[in-house]
Design an enzyme around this catalytic site. Structure first.
Site, mmCIF file in Angstrom:
data_model
loop_
_atom_site.group_PDB
_atom_site.id
_atom_site.type_symbol
_atom_site.label_atom_id
_atom_site.label_comp_id
_atom_site.label_asym_id
_atom_site.label_seq_id
_atom_site.Cartn_x
_atom_site.Cartn_y
_atom_site.Cartn_z
ATOM 1 N N CYS A 1 10.671 -7.280 -6.864
ATOM 2 C CA CYS A 1 9.251 -7.608 -6.946
ATOM 3 C C CYS A 1 8.851 -8.242 -5.617
ATOM 4 O O CYS A 1 9.374 -9.298 -5.247
ATOM 5 C CB CYS A 1 8.977 -8.566 -8.099
ATOM 6 N N GLY A 2 7.924 -7.602 -4.925
ATOM 7 C CA GLY A 2 7.551 -8.055 -3.588
ATOM 8 C C GLY A 2 6.790 -9.366 -3.597
ATOM 9 O O GLY A 2 7.114 -10.290 -2.840
ATOM 10 N N HIS A 57 4.594 1.923 -12.789
ATOM 11 C CA HIS A 57 3.534 1.312 -11.974
ATOM 12 C C HIS A 57 2.651 2.434 -11.443
ATOM 13 O O HIS A 57 3.165 3.454 -10.964
ATOM 14 C CB HIS A 57 4.115 0.538 -10.793
ATOM 15 N N ASP A 75 -2.067 -5.956 -10.620
ATOM 16 C CA ASP A 75 -1.533 -6.837 -9.585
ATOM 17 C C ASP A 75 -2.693 -7.430 -8.794
ATOM 18 O O ASP A 75 -3.498 -6.697 -8.221
ATOM 19 C CB ASP A 75 -0.594 -6.035 -8.672
ATOM 20 N N CYS A 126 0.526 -5.628 -4.202
ATOM 21 C CA CYS A 126 1.816 -5.167 -4.739
ATOM 22 C C CYS A 126 2.800 -4.898 -3.598
ATOM 23 O O CYS A 126 2.687 -3.892 -2.881
ATOM 24 C CB CYS A 126 1.661 -3.924 -5.616
ATOM 25 N N THR A 167 6.096 -4.100 -3.593
ATOM 26 C CA THR A 167 6.925 -2.888 -3.669
ATOM 27 C C THR A 167 6.039 -1.643 -3.618
ATOM 28 O O THR A 167 6.432 -0.620 -3.052
ATOM 29 C CB THR A 167 7.785 -2.888 -4.945
#
Ligand code: PYC
Length: 331
Positions: A99-100, A219, A245, A249, A251
């Site tokens: 998760c970025g 996603h 998000d 986001c 990723t």
């Protein structure tokens, strides 16, 4: 309602942050080491945690202690000698391999706690090794696992009658990325964008599209032009918990810049400024290494609280509210 979960203590220390609006909760309490029943890679430890302590996941991030869109992080010992920390990521419906935004939130949290100094450290995630840099204060970046597009120009017929074309790509999580969605990417359209995202998820499932080894493409990234002409693009990202998000986001931006690079629209080392639906910006770039496309994403996070969560034994919602809607499911 409350359920038994002896491993959940009465009190638990966490640090909360938001990365351009997207919330992260990092468990910083030593009691968490008792939850680590597995050994080996972070992926294996994550699977063991999910098998033995899944109730703790919801207790930490679902209502009434969590907030919408929250991602939780538990630190675990890394198996990879290049790494200083390992991280397990989760939301109210399950686990994430990477998760970025939470990685940026984690770096800022570790800096805030004085556990790291500015500089680079290796982070083992279930998706692989990520090189994280805390730049000091609210700024952090991560060099992600490679970005890969596995299908280009996939045609989907949605159950609301709309046909869309887009790419299937990954960089730690699986994404369907499309500009061909028929909506305006602006905050007033969030309910319509979410409905479009769910229609795309249903169409992906109905057509049998998956990531590697049957991974769910959970996603959806809907692209649009930036609101600020100083940026390169804007997105709306539907996450598996049904939340969008608030950040662009991490990723998803990684997967996007990988596609742009493959399409000849983003050269190595050139910065792509990706705006979220709310206007926050990640700066992303790619470099090539042994044929792989390696994305880097930089963003900002702020501490929102250092809390002692309470889980009273007689609290009927000690383990969180039960799921209240079909969010996170593809009907
Ligand atoms: O930043 O990679 C990300 C992310 C995934 C889900 C929510 N945020």
């Amino acid at each position: 309602m409350s359920g038994a979960c002896p491993a959940l203590p009465a009190r638990l220390r966490v640090v909360d942050s938001h990365t351009l609006g997207e919330p992260t909760r990092v468990v910083v309490d030593p009691v968490a080491t008792a939850w680590l029943t597995g050994s080996g890679s972070v992926h294996q430890q994550r699977d063991a945690f999910g098998r033995d302590h899944d109730a703790i996941r919801r207790a930490l991030v679902a209502d009434p202690r969590g907030v919408d869109a929250m991602v939780g992080v538990i630190l675990v010992p890394p198996a990879d000698p290049r790494c200083r920390f390992g991280a397990i990521y989760f939301n109210r419906v399950g686990f994430l391999d990477m998760c970025g935004h939470a990685t940026i939130g984690l770096a800022v949290t570790l800096g805030h706690l004085g556990w790291i100094t500015p500089g680079r450290f290796g982070l083992e995630t279930p998706a692989g090794v990520v090189a994280v840099t805390w730049h000091g204060a609210d700024s952090a970046s991560f060099e992600n696992v490679p970005a890969r597009r596995t299908a280009r120009g996939v045609h989907l017929r949605c159950d609301d009658g709309r046909e869309v074309r887009g790419d299937i790509a990954t960089s730690g999580l699986w994404f369907f990325i499309t500009s061909d969605h028929g909506e305006t990417v602006e905050p007033a359209a969030i309910p319509r964008l979410a409905a479009r995202g769910w229609a795309i998820r249903r169409a992906l499932a109905a057509a049998g599209h998956t990531g590697d080894a049957g991974a769910v493409i959970d996603h959806v990234v809907l692209l649009g032009p930036p609101a600020d002409p100083g940026n390169d693009g804007r997105n709306f990202v539907l996450c598996p918990d049904g939340a969008f998000d608030r950040s662009p986001c991490g990723t998803g931006t990684s997967a996007l810049v990988g596609c742009l690079h493959e399409d000849g629209r983003l050269a190595e080392g050139v910065t792509w400024r990706q705006e979220s639906i709310l206007g926050g910006v990640y700066e992303a770039a790619v470099r090539r290494e042994a044929g792989a496309i390696v994305p880097t994403v930089r963003g900002r996070a702020w501490i929102t609280g250092e809390s002692l969560l309470s889980f009273a034994g007689d609290d009927p919602y000690r383990l969180g509210l039960p799921p209240l809607s079909p969010q996170g499911t593809v009907p």
